[in-house]
Each structure stands twice: as C-alpha cells, then as structure tokens.
Design an enzyme around this catalytic site. Structure first.
Site, mmCIF file in Angstrom:
data_model
loop_
_atom_site.group_PDB
_atom_site.id
_atom_site.type_symbol
_atom_site.label_atom_id
_atom_site.label_comp_id
_atom_site.label_asym_id
_atom_site.label_seq_id
_atom_site.Cartn_x
_atom_site.Cartn_y
_atom_site.Cartn_z
ATOM 1 N N TYR A 49 74.566 2.223 127.884
ATOM 2 C CA TYR A 49 73.416 1.738 126.966
ATOM 3 C C TYR A 49 74.600 0.714 126.395
ATOM 4 O O TYR A 49 75.348 0.569 126.217
ATOM 5 C CB TYR A 49 72.852 2.222 126.338
ATOM 6 C CG TYR A 49 72.129 1.464 125.382
ATOM 7 C CD1 TYR A 49 70.895 1.063 126.607
ATOM 8 C CD2 TYR A 49 72.242 1.178 124.256
ATOM 9 C CE1 TYR A 49 69.971 0.112 125.931
ATOM 10 C CE2 TYR A 49 71.015 0.101 124.103
ATOM 11 C CZ TYR A 49 70.111 -0.056 124.630
ATOM 12 O OH TYR A 49 69.207 -0.857 123.639
ATOM 13 N N THR A 71 74.426 -1.035 123.735
ATOM 14 C CA THR A 71 75.774 -0.409 122.767
ATOM 15 C C THR A 71 76.864 0.625 122.387
ATOM 16 O O THR A 71 77.595 0.010 121.072
ATOM 17 C CB THR A 71 74.673 -0.345 121.425
ATOM 18 O OG1 THR A 71 73.823 0.650 121.600
ATOM 19 C CG2 THR A 71 73.584 -1.484 121.251
ATOM 20 N N LYS A 72 77.153 0.606 123.714
ATOM 21 C CA LYS A 72 77.871 2.127 123.392
ATOM 22 C C LYS A 72 79.067 1.184 123.620
ATOM 23 O O LYS A 72 79.610 0.208 124.248
ATOM 24 C CB LYS A 72 77.540 3.153 124.821
ATOM 25 C CG LYS A 72 76.477 3.272 124.397
ATOM 26 C CD LYS A 72 75.702 4.301 123.330
ATOM 27 C CE LYS A 72 74.924 5.446 122.423
ATOM 28 N NZ LYS A 72 73.514 4.502 122.774
ATOM 29 N N ASN A 73 80.605 2.080 123.548
ATOM 30 C CA ASN A 73 82.307 2.177 124.045
ATOM 31 C C ASN A 73 82.078 1.378 124.860
ATOM 32 O O ASN A 73 82.653 0.260 125.135
ATOM 33 C CB ASN A 73 82.583 2.989 123.194
ATOM 34 C CG ASN A 73 82.393 3.552 121.776
ATOM 35 O OD1 ASN A 73 81.771 3.392 121.035
ATOM 36 N ND2 ASN A 73 84.002 4.456 121.631
ATOM 37 N N MET A 74 82.009 1.513 126.162
ATOM 38 C CA MET A 74 82.265 1.839 128.027
ATOM 39 C C MET A 74 80.739 0.646 127.981
ATOM 40 O O MET A 74 79.805 1.227 129.414
ATOM 41 C CB MET A 74 82.723 2.335 128.488
ATOM 42 C CG MET A 74 82.769 1.550 129.573
ATOM 43 S SD MET A 74 83.629 2.662 130.890
ATOM 44 C CE MET A 74 81.960 2.993 131.212
#
Length: 391
Positions: free
Chosen positions: A191, A193-196
């Site tokens: 998603y 906002t995620k780290n990747m």
C-alpha cells in the site's frame, strides 16, 4: 529525484505524516509494460514474485491484490471448518478482521503486551483458553517481528495454522531470519504508506509448494490457468475451476513498480533506522513519553511506524497539527468498532484491557525515507513543547 532513488517531497508548510518514495526506475518500468501490450497478471508479476522471494529468502511468493486479500486467501486455503475460531490481535487494522469474517470464520480477540504492542505467549494463551482456536493471525505491529513459534505453542497450534500479518514487516528479522523467509504463510502489503510502496498490492510468502499453488489459483477465481498461461504459444483456452476463489490478482503494471521499488528498499530501510536513532536521542527523557521498545535479543525492527505513548493524546495531536506536524494513530482496536462489537459481543470485546488502555495513548510520528532532518526536528520540537507544557 532525491538521493537513493527516492522522490524528494515538495517544500511544505507542514510536515506530512508520510510521503511515499519511488525509485528512479519506476517510470521507465511502467512505460515498458504499457508498450509490451500485456498489462495484467503476466511475466512481470512472475518476475516480481521471484525477486521478492529472493529478497526475503522465501521458497515461494504469490503476488495478490492486497494484504487483506492475502489474509483471506490463506484462511480459505487452510480448509478450516466453517465458523472456526481464529485468534487475532484487537489492535490491528480493520481489514485483518474483515478477512477472517469474509473467509467465514470467527475472530477471537487477543490482548497485547504494552511494551511491544504485539501479543506475547501469555496473551495468546489467555485468548485460546476462552475459545480453542483452529488458526491464528499474528501481526508485526509497526514492524516489530513476533516470535511465531512461541505464539503457535501458546495457542496449541501447528505452524501450518498460523498466518503472519507482515504488512509492516519488510526489513524485519528475528534471530537473523527475515520475516517471511521460513513462514508457512506470511502476508505483505505494498500500500502507498508501506515501507515498499506500490500504491496497492500484496503478497503471500510460504515455504510450502502446495499451499502456494492453492493461493495462486484462488487469487483468480479458482481458475486452473490464468490468462497469460492460456495465451502463451502452445497454450489452450481451456481451464477448470476446482475451488471457489476471489478476484485478487496483481497486475504487471503494479509488479513492474514493485521490481523497481525493491532495488531501493535496502537504502530506504537504512534511512528509516537513521531517523529512528535521531528520534530516540532527541525524545529520550521527555515527561510522560514512552518510546517504542527495541534492542531485544534477536529482534530487527522494520520501523514501518515510530509509535509512542503519550498522555492526553487527542489534545497533543491537535497541538501538533496546529504547529504544522501531521501524525496518525495505529490502530483503533477492533473491539472499539461498532460492527465488530455487534458481531463479537460485549464480553469478547471487553477481554483486551491492555489494548483498551494503550489505544488511548498511541501516537505515530512521521517516519519515511524522504523525511528531512529539519522536518524531523520540527516534529521533535512540537512534541517536546506539548509534553513539557503538561509537566
């Protein structure tokens, strides 16, 4: 483009809670897919699955539409009896609860340890004593890797009945083993906002070939062959549906973004750790503030979130917003949600007292690779001022 392949955020009067980073190769990768004439699940998706498996050290990866659908697909693939009890933290995103319900099962809420914000063996055992579980979903809250073996033992479950919600997990490891590397079922999120970040998308990592094959089929209606394989040279239009599935596949456009993003992920993780160290030093000793727990033996945190506990949380959020600092809260517990209270009942929703307490104090501070030192200093200054004003 900024350093390390990340997009530099525009100058802003506020410090955003998050800004997604994109590798410099993303645009070219997407154009190549568009020019190829094949944009849905196909060769890029297969290549991304292999790339992500190599990054994790996992035997198999199946790319899907989201982490939420990954959780549901895993529960369906386990062939549990309808209405089975599935343990899950109450301190989780609503999608994780919905996945259990949509799979036809019954969530049993698990409390958390106030320090780690994830369930420990004692909390799992207490929940299992209320209702014997057929399966369990464990969550790496904020990027903290849980001890899956210990939690499975506390629940009285075999590892093949444990699903790891690793939406916050890329970059995390326990005892040197990356989250997802040896899992029976670990579900990841891409998603925005995620780290990747890809924008949308998810994946299941598994050590079991048969389980991977089941997920691969059920992510596309349960069809025995996807369209790419049907239209390859020598392929056939014929297919079968042996088990009911979902429409939950990843597209080649998403996969091409993911492949480019994966090359930048190690540097983004390094930057996250650097920002966390600056937060730790600057915020240490502030009155009423509880910093995230870390430095436990064998734990490598992914630092998807920098979650603190503060007094008078809602008022502090308003004061930070007035000072130009955006924050968030992860999460509103399932036990506080109207629909789940109606489904689970007051007694079940009242079985997580630690979750209820920390939920009123949780605050997630801005943390993303593009956060500048100046922006972070503004966050620290605003939070320190709000806390010191309360003595």
């Amino acid at each position: 483009m900024g350093q390390a392949g990340q997009t530099a955020p525009p100058e802003q009067s506020t410090v955003p809670f998050t800004v997604p980073s994109f590798a410099g190769e993303v645009s070219d990768a997407v154009v190549k897919v568009l020019d190829s004439g094949w944009v849905t699940t196909g060769p890029q998706t297969a290549a991304f699955e292999q790339d992500f498996a190599d990054y994790l050290g996992a035997a198999h990866v199946v790319a899907v539409a989201s982490c939420t659908t990954a959780l549901e697909l895993c529960l369906r693939a386990m062939d549990l009896p309808p209405g089975s009890a599935v343990l899950t933290p109450s301190l989780t995103f609503c999608g994780a609860i919905n996945a259990i319900l949509h799979a036809g099962h019954h969530p049993v809420l698990v409390d958390v340890d106030a320090g780690t914000l994830v369930p420990g063996p004692a909390e799992v055992a207490a929940a299992a004593a209320r209702r014997a579980p057929a399966a369990m979903v464990v969550q790496n809250q904020g990027g903290y890797p849980v001890d899956v073996a210990a939690l499975a033992e506390a629940a009285g479950l075999d590892r093949t009945r444990v699903i790891e919600d690793a939406a916050h997990g890329p970059g995390a490891a326990r005892d040197g083993t990356p989250v997802g590397a040896s899992s029976y079922a670990a579900c990841f999120s891409f998603y925005a906002t995620k780290n990747m970040p890809i924008g949308e998308g998810g994946a299941v990592a598994t050590s079991d070939q048969e389980f991977a094959d089941r997920i691969r089929a059920t992510r596309l209606h349960g069809m025995s062959k996807d369209s790419w394989r049907r239209y390859l040279p020598g392929g056939s239009w014929r297919y079968d549906v042996k088990n009911l599935g979902l429409k939950a596949n990843m597209t080649d456009i998403q996969a091409s973004i993911g492949r480019a993003q994966l090359t930048a992920l190690p540097e983004w993780q390094r930057r996250r750790a650097e920002l966390v160290a600056r937060y730790d030093e600057a915020l240490s000793g502030l009155p009423g503030l509880v910093l995230p727990q870390r430095d436990l033996d064998g734990v490598q945190h992914a630092w998807h979130l920098y979650q603190v506990l503060v007094p008078d949380r809602d008022a502090i959020i308003a004061e930070l917003e007035a000072a130009g600092v955006s924050t968030s809260v992860h999460f509103i517990p399932a036990s506080h949600m109207t629909a789940y209270r109606e489904i689970l009942g007051e007694e079940e929703c009242g079985a997580v007292p630690v979750t209820d307490r920390v939920a009123e104090e949780l605050l997630s501070l801005p943390l993303y690779p593009g956060l500048s030192s100046d922006g972070q200093d503004r966050v620290v200054s605003a939070l320190a001022g709000a806390l010191r004003a309360r003595g």
